[in-house]
Design an enzyme around this catalytic site. Structure first.
Site, PDB file in Angstrom:
ATOM      1  N   GLU A 159       0.777  -1.393   0.116  1.00 46.95           N
ATOM      2  CA  GLU A 159       0.111  -0.126   0.281  1.00 46.95           C
ATOM      3  C   GLU A 159       0.988   1.319  -0.144  1.00 46.95           C
ATOM      4  O   GLU A 159       0.856   2.139   0.919  1.00 46.95           O
ATOM      5  CB  GLU A 159      -1.202  -0.064   1.111  1.00 46.95           C
ATOM      6  CG  GLU A 159      -1.931  -1.331   1.051  1.00 46.95           C
ATOM      7  CD  GLU A 159      -2.919  -1.314   2.368  1.00 46.95           C
ATOM      8  OE1 GLU A 159      -2.731  -0.488   3.071  1.00 46.95           O
ATOM      9  OE2 GLU A 159      -3.827  -2.202   2.271  1.00 46.95           O
ATOM     10  N   ASN A 200       1.794  -4.456  -3.459  1.00 47.48           N
ATOM     11  CA  ASN A 200       0.355  -4.609  -3.220  1.00 47.48           C
ATOM     12  C   ASN A 200      -0.243  -3.583  -2.734  1.00 47.48           C
ATOM     13  O   ASN A 200       0.369  -2.796  -2.122  1.00 47.48           O
ATOM     14  CB  ASN A 200       0.675  -5.922  -2.216  1.00 47.48           C
ATOM     15  CG  ASN A 200      -0.934  -6.592  -1.925  1.00 47.48           C
ATOM     16  OD1 ASN A 200      -1.295  -7.064  -2.747  1.00 47.48           O
ATOM     17  ND2 ASN A 200      -1.463  -6.643  -0.735  1.00 47.48           N
ATOM     18  N   HIS A 236     -10.807  -5.635  -2.156  1.00 47.40           N
ATOM     19  CA  HIS A 236     -11.796  -5.638  -1.201  1.00 47.40           C
ATOM     20  C   HIS A 236     -12.725  -4.735  -1.682  1.00 47.40           C
ATOM     21  O   HIS A 236     -12.876  -3.543  -1.949  1.00 47.40           O
ATOM     22  CB  HIS A 236     -10.898  -5.000   0.001  1.00 47.40           C
ATOM     23  CG  HIS A 236      -9.938  -5.763   0.578  1.00 47.40           C
ATOM     24  ND1 HIS A 236     -10.303  -6.794   1.502  1.00 47.40           N
ATOM     25  CD2 HIS A 236      -8.651  -5.534   0.815  1.00 47.40           C
ATOM     26  CE1 HIS A 236      -9.165  -7.206   1.975  1.00 47.40           C
ATOM     27  NE2 HIS A 236      -8.130  -6.381   1.683  1.00 47.40           N
ATOM     28  N   GLU A 264      -6.372 -10.399  -1.868  1.00 45.88           N
ATOM     29  CA  GLU A 264      -7.197 -10.298  -0.631  1.00 45.88           C
ATOM     30  C   GLU A 264      -8.743 -10.312  -1.028  1.00 45.88           C
ATOM     31  O   GLU A 264      -9.470  -9.534  -0.106  1.00 45.88           O
ATOM     32  CB  GLU A 264      -6.526  -9.142   0.526  1.00 45.88           C
ATOM     33  CG  GLU A 264      -5.140  -9.148   0.425  1.00 45.88           C
ATOM     34  CD  GLU A 264      -4.801  -8.059   1.189  1.00 45.88           C
ATOM     35  OE1 GLU A 264      -5.482  -7.408   1.885  1.00 45.88           O
ATOM     36  OE2 GLU A 264      -3.561  -7.880   1.257  1.00 45.88           O
ATOM     37  N   ASP A 266     -12.566 -10.052  -1.069  1.00 45.47           N
ATOM     38  CA  ASP A 266     -13.842 -10.236  -0.410  1.00 45.47           C
ATOM     39  C   ASP A 266     -14.586  -9.136  -0.842  1.00 45.47           C
ATOM     40  O   ASP A 266     -14.423  -8.514  -1.576  1.00 45.47           O
ATOM     41  CB  ASP A 266     -13.601 -10.041   1.119  1.00 45.47           C
ATOM     42  CG  ASP A 266     -12.855  -8.988   1.626  1.00 45.47           C
ATOM     43  OD1 ASP A 266     -12.910  -7.897   0.961  1.00 45.47           O
ATOM     44  OD2 ASP A 266     -12.419  -8.926   2.536  1.00 45.47           O
TER      45      ASP A 266
END
Length: 484
Positions: A159, A200, A236, A264, A266
């Protein structure tokens, strides 16, 4: 990210079927794969999850993880605040637990992460600027060396960007400028030349200012000969908001010669999750998997967590949840079937088995013979799963669903050979007729051979005692079942 993962401030800008699975090295054909990992392997990819050391004592969670996933990302155990809480004092024990578990269960490991502004011990931010580079290089070297040969890839820098594409002004950027990223990658590569090295970030899944900044950085690093190997797209999402240009965006990074991965995943839903929201989530999951499959250098997809009970979402976004493929009982949701279908797999038996509980996915309950009755004509219901004989069904070679209670075996039956919506689903002595024959389908539905209608929980109820009936198939979660 962490579990609860990355900082709430960082994310404010964005606004479990346990199938039997072969563990042999030879991949099954995708058409016969009944698990995410087997279907992904058949496509030359992986399907992963995140685990924390606290998850290692949860047998239900691990049963799903072992069956479905073949890549593990440690949720918190490799982050700086765990691995080097004070300067030069290292603690690799928690990370070692995850690596050991993965190794013992045929899973590879994505290392997460080496440099990040969050979960960073205060001593790092308190260092004089002229000591930050040395501390960063020492940390990376120590951790990557410790796990050399045991970690498939590293999120080296996590990030690095703000939403507008500017660099996050953390301790590393403030001390070294944007050059800290190249230095971190080179340092990690020197410690383990065989590990794939990633940058990432979140909200870079579609083409926007942030993903443009990541693209320009990647291009610049490669031009300098920096050993960047891949880009991680955290993914996300909010239900219904998967970017339509995700595939094209990943492809432009792949065109630079980089691997790309969904790291990651979701897809959060405002609670309580409606059937429509769960179906939209299924569409979202299917589209993300399809986007990955359409990019030859997309190496795999990882979900952040195994199921809804261990998801970070409710703790960070109050009122939101239901963000994974497995519900509060670690039973598969429509999103699981959509992901598996996108991979070319098939959920044989609706949940892998031929004998077991018939789980109502939408309610998180089981198809139940009331009070263990053997009275012919009794309408079936759903009830909290108990593992008792009155909830144990066998799908046999005659396509019957049988139930044996007190030595009496009966069949699941469409009352009076009914073929209209609302027909009661009952038990009746087995007679070999078509109204006692059932198909358990790869999309999670159970359909009557005679009627073509779906086994349905009346009114999409989630209450104990809600009755089972036949209804026109509509894709609702009250028509999703798993047998295991």
């Amino acid at each position: 990210m962490h579990s609860p993962r990355t900082s709430i401030l960082a994310l404010a800008a964005t606004g479990a079927l346990i199938a039997a699975v072969a563990t042999g090295a030879a991949p099954a054909a995708a058409a016969s794969a009944t698990t995410l990992k087997a279907a992904a392997t058949a496509d030359g990819r992986y399907f992963g999850t995140a685990l924390t050391d606290g998850n290692l004592g949860d047998s239900t969670l691990l049963g799903v993880a072992d069956a479905q996933f073949d890549m593990v990302t440690p949720g918190n155990e490799m982050k700086w605040d765990t691995t080097e809480p004070s300067n030069g004092s290292y603690n690799f024990g928690p990370g070692d637990q995850i690596v050991s578990y993965a190794s013992g269960h045929g899973m590879r490991v994505r290392g997460h992460n080496l440099v990040w502004q969050n979960q960073l011990p205060s001593w790092v931010s308190s260092l004089p600027s002229n000591q930050v580079q040395g501390a960063m290089e020492a940390h990376i070297t120590a951790e990557v060396t410790h796990y050399k040969g045991e970690v498939y890839s590293w999120d080296v820098v996590n990030e690095p960007f703000n939403g507008d594409g500017s660099f996050v002004a953390d301790a590393f950027y403030n001390a070294m400028g944007s050059g800290y990223i190249a230095d971190a990658l080179r340092t990690a590569h020197a410690a383990d030349p065989n590990a794939k090295l990633y940058l990432n970030d979140y909200n870079i899944e579609g083409e926007n200012a942030k993903s443009d900044a990541m693209y320009n950085l990647a291009q610049s690093l490669l031009a300098q000969g920096v050993p960047l190997g891949g880009i991680g797209f955290e993914s996300h999402f909010i239900v219904g908001q998967v970017p339509s240009d995700m595939q094209a965006n990943m492809q432009r990074f792949a065109n630079l010669g980089l691997d790309v991965a969904v790291t990651e995943l979701d897809d959060r839903i405002q609670l309580p999750a409606s059937s429509a929201a769960l179906q939209q989530q299924a569409t979202d999951y299917g589209n993300v998997v399809k986007d990955c499959l359409a990019v030859s250098r997309c190496v795999g997809v990882s979900q952040w967590g195994v199921g809804d009970p261990d998801s970070w979402i409710p703790g960070t976004f109050p009122g939101w949840g239901a963000a994974t493929m497995f519900d509060q009982n670690y039973q598969p949701k429509p999103s699981f079937y959509a992901a598996l279908a996108a991979l070319g797999g098939s959920s044989s038996g609706g949940g892998g088995g031929t004998t077991g509980a018939l789980h109502a996915v939408g309610a998180g309950k089981c198809l139940d013979d009331p009070n263990s009755t053997t009275t012919a004509g009794t309408q079936m219901q759903i009830w909290d799963c108990s593992g008792q004989p009155n909830q144990t069904w066998t799908h046999n070679s005659s396509n019957e669903l049988t139930l044996t209670v007190g030595g009496t075996t009966d069949c699941l039956d469409a009352n009076a050979q009914g073929t209209s919506p609302g027909t009661k689903v009952i038990i009746w002595p087995c007679n070999g007729q078509a109204n006692q024959q059932w198909n358990i389908n790869s999309n999670g539905t159970v359909t009557g051979v005679q009627s073509g209608l779906c086994l349905d929980v009346t009114g999409a109820s989630t209450a104990d005692g809600a009755l089972a009936e036949l209804w026109t198939c509509n894709g609702g979660s009250n028509q999703q079942w798993t047998l295991n």
